[in-house]
Write a protein that holds these residues in place. Sequence first.
Motif, mmCIF file in Angstrom:
data_model
loop_
_atom_site.group_PDB
_atom_site.id
_atom_site.type_symbol
_atom_site.label_atom_id
_atom_site.label_comp_id
_atom_site.label_asym_id
_atom_site.label_seq_id
_atom_site.Cartn_x
_atom_site.Cartn_y
_atom_site.Cartn_z
ATOM 1 N N ASN A 14 5.780 8.439 5.545
ATOM 2 C CA ASN A 14 4.939 8.275 6.918
ATOM 3 C C ASN A 14 5.767 9.435 7.662
ATOM 4 O OD1 ASN A 14 5.246 6.718 9.541
ATOM 5 N ND2 ASN A 14 3.377 6.172 8.555
ATOM 6 N N HIS B 157 6.388 -2.226 14.509
ATOM 7 C CA HIS B 157 6.957 -1.047 14.035
ATOM 8 C C HIS B 157 8.166 -0.517 14.572
ATOM 9 C CE1 HIS B 157 4.571 -0.211 10.391
ATOM 10 N NE2 HIS B 157 3.464 -0.529 10.802
ATOM 11 N N ALA C 257 -3.023 5.727 10.113
ATOM 12 C CA ALA C 257 -2.439 5.913 8.584
ATOM 13 C C ALA C 257 -2.336 4.592 8.034
ATOM 14 C CB ALA C 257 -1.050 6.204 8.931
ATOM 15 N N PRO C 258 -3.572 3.948 7.596
ATOM 16 C CA PRO C 258 -3.740 2.551 7.107
ATOM 17 C C PRO C 258 -3.189 2.710 5.361
ATOM 18 C CG PRO C 258 -5.949 3.561 6.821
ATOM 19 C CD PRO C 258 -4.820 4.509 7.839
ATOM 20 N N SER C 259 -2.556 1.647 5.038
ATOM 21 C CA SER C 259 -2.128 1.257 3.662
ATOM 22 C C SER C 259 -3.482 0.598 3.199
ATOM 23 C CB SER C 259 -0.803 0.597 3.612
ATOM 24 O OG SER C 259 0.128 0.970 4.406
ATOM 25 N N ARG D 66 0.801 2.513 17.212
ATOM 26 C CA ARG D 66 0.858 1.630 16.158
ATOM 27 C C ARG D 66 1.452 0.422 16.812
ATOM 28 N NH1 ARG D 66 5.125 4.408 11.951
ATOM 29 N NH2 ARG D 66 7.051 4.072 13.538
ATOM 30 N N ARG E 151 -3.030 10.139 14.540
ATOM 31 C CA ARG E 151 -3.459 9.788 13.086
ATOM 32 C C ARG E 151 -3.540 8.351 13.282
ATOM 33 N NH1 ARG E 151 0.373 6.542 12.059
ATOM 34 N NH2 ARG E 151 2.462 7.076 11.902
ATOM 35 N N GLU F 83 -2.399 5.888 3.450
ATOM 36 C CA GLU F 83 -0.898 5.708 2.716
ATOM 37 C C GLU F 83 -1.123 5.068 1.297
ATOM 38 O OE1 GLU F 83 1.661 4.836 6.054
ATOM 39 O OE2 GLU F 83 1.424 7.017 6.396
ATOM 40 N N PHE G 187 7.761 3.724 2.491
ATOM 41 C CA PHE G 187 7.111 4.205 3.922
ATOM 42 C C PHE G 187 7.824 4.933 4.957
ATOM 43 C CE2 PHE G 187 6.682 2.266 8.310
ATOM 44 C CZ PHE G 187 5.422 2.822 8.568
#
Length: 411
Positions: free
Chosen positions: A147, A165, A7-9, A161, A5, A41, A143
């Motif tokens: 997440n 992270h 998963a941008p904010s 990612r 996936r 997100e 998050f």
Amino acid sequence: MIITRFAPSPTGNFHMGSLRTAIYNYLYAKKNKGKFLLRIEDTDKERSNKIYEDEILKIFDIFNLQYDNLIYQSKNLSIHQEFLEKLVSTDLAYQSEDGPYKFRVNKDSDYFKYEDLILGEVKIPSNTIEDFSIARSDKTPTFILSNLIDDDFENVTNVIRGNDHTINTVKQKMLSNALNFKEIHYAHIPLIHDIKGKKLSKRDNITNVEDYLNDGYLATSIFNFIIKLGNNFNDIEFLNIDEAVKSFNLSKTTLSPAKFDIEKLNFINQYYLKELSFSDFNKYLEKDVKNQVSSFKLEPIYKDILERCHKYTEINFEVVKLYDFFKKNLVLEIDKNEKDLIKKIHTIINNLHDNDNTLSILEKNGLPLKKIGKIIRKITVNFESKIPIEKIFIFFGIENIKERLLLYIND
Ligand code: GLU
């Protein structure tokens, strides 16, 4: 089945680093005949903005990143809160004195470790990780919690990612064990640095994908450029999205930061500009330029125009340089030699048609290119365009050229 996936904010513009992350997740899923999800997100209501959400969808569309499912994280809030209750009720988490809910880090062993698909073994001393926040005092999840829960809920198997992270991953692994979740394989890609070796920052550098698109870079060029930052794709120089799927090997991602070299992007863009079809080329022409140029033949010479462009935004300018002087019907000053030459050229081409090989006929009659090039360029484009003389004949057409020559002969 592999499920990845992106998963941008939606809290800021879509930047180049995110685009690379999105593409790598896409490529990994496709390569493994798996699924690729897009999860917005949007739980941080204060910082999230619909404008940025739309920007993400638009860029996905432009880069043809097709996803199997689109999820909005905010819809899962009640599930996140159920898990929070569960963690608190089993004493794995607690509300701290200053408000937020924190996960209780178990420090029984000296290190926390996990196997990263790119970094290899990641080993962090336990004493460097403190109890960490998983929800604010109003029970909205942070998050780290939301997440992870969503990844588990959507059966995500692999997360690719940025390596900023990595510590979050260690924390999420702890949470995941506490909640008995399925194992997720993480892969952290190196950050992108500027050419001087400093972290590419939103403040100092242009990092927004849209800025590059608006500045004249084709999506295909950006795609090719960005995927190569950190992975060599079997050294294949130019790849479309399907070829990229075939030659993508995640484990070959470099460990050192990739350098953002704009010259490389310019080079790739020039290559793809030259590959444009005539109908795509036309899409970049402004209405007025299209009208002006309609009396001439653009199609047979459009590649010569593209040869002279580094960005699609230069196309109009290059076309204007071709016709602008001609359309003004100005007669430049010429000397006697030039006039004689024009007369000779006119005598020879007067009986020719568009399909004749004008240049070789002129040459056979003692007027080779090196003798006539300068004067033809002068009276047609006034030296503004550097397109080959042969293409000038094709573009204007022989009848227009005959008339132009006549303007200088009749006195
Ligand atoms: N929303 C997070 C971000 O934009 C997602 C990170 C991740 O891929 O897990 O940084």
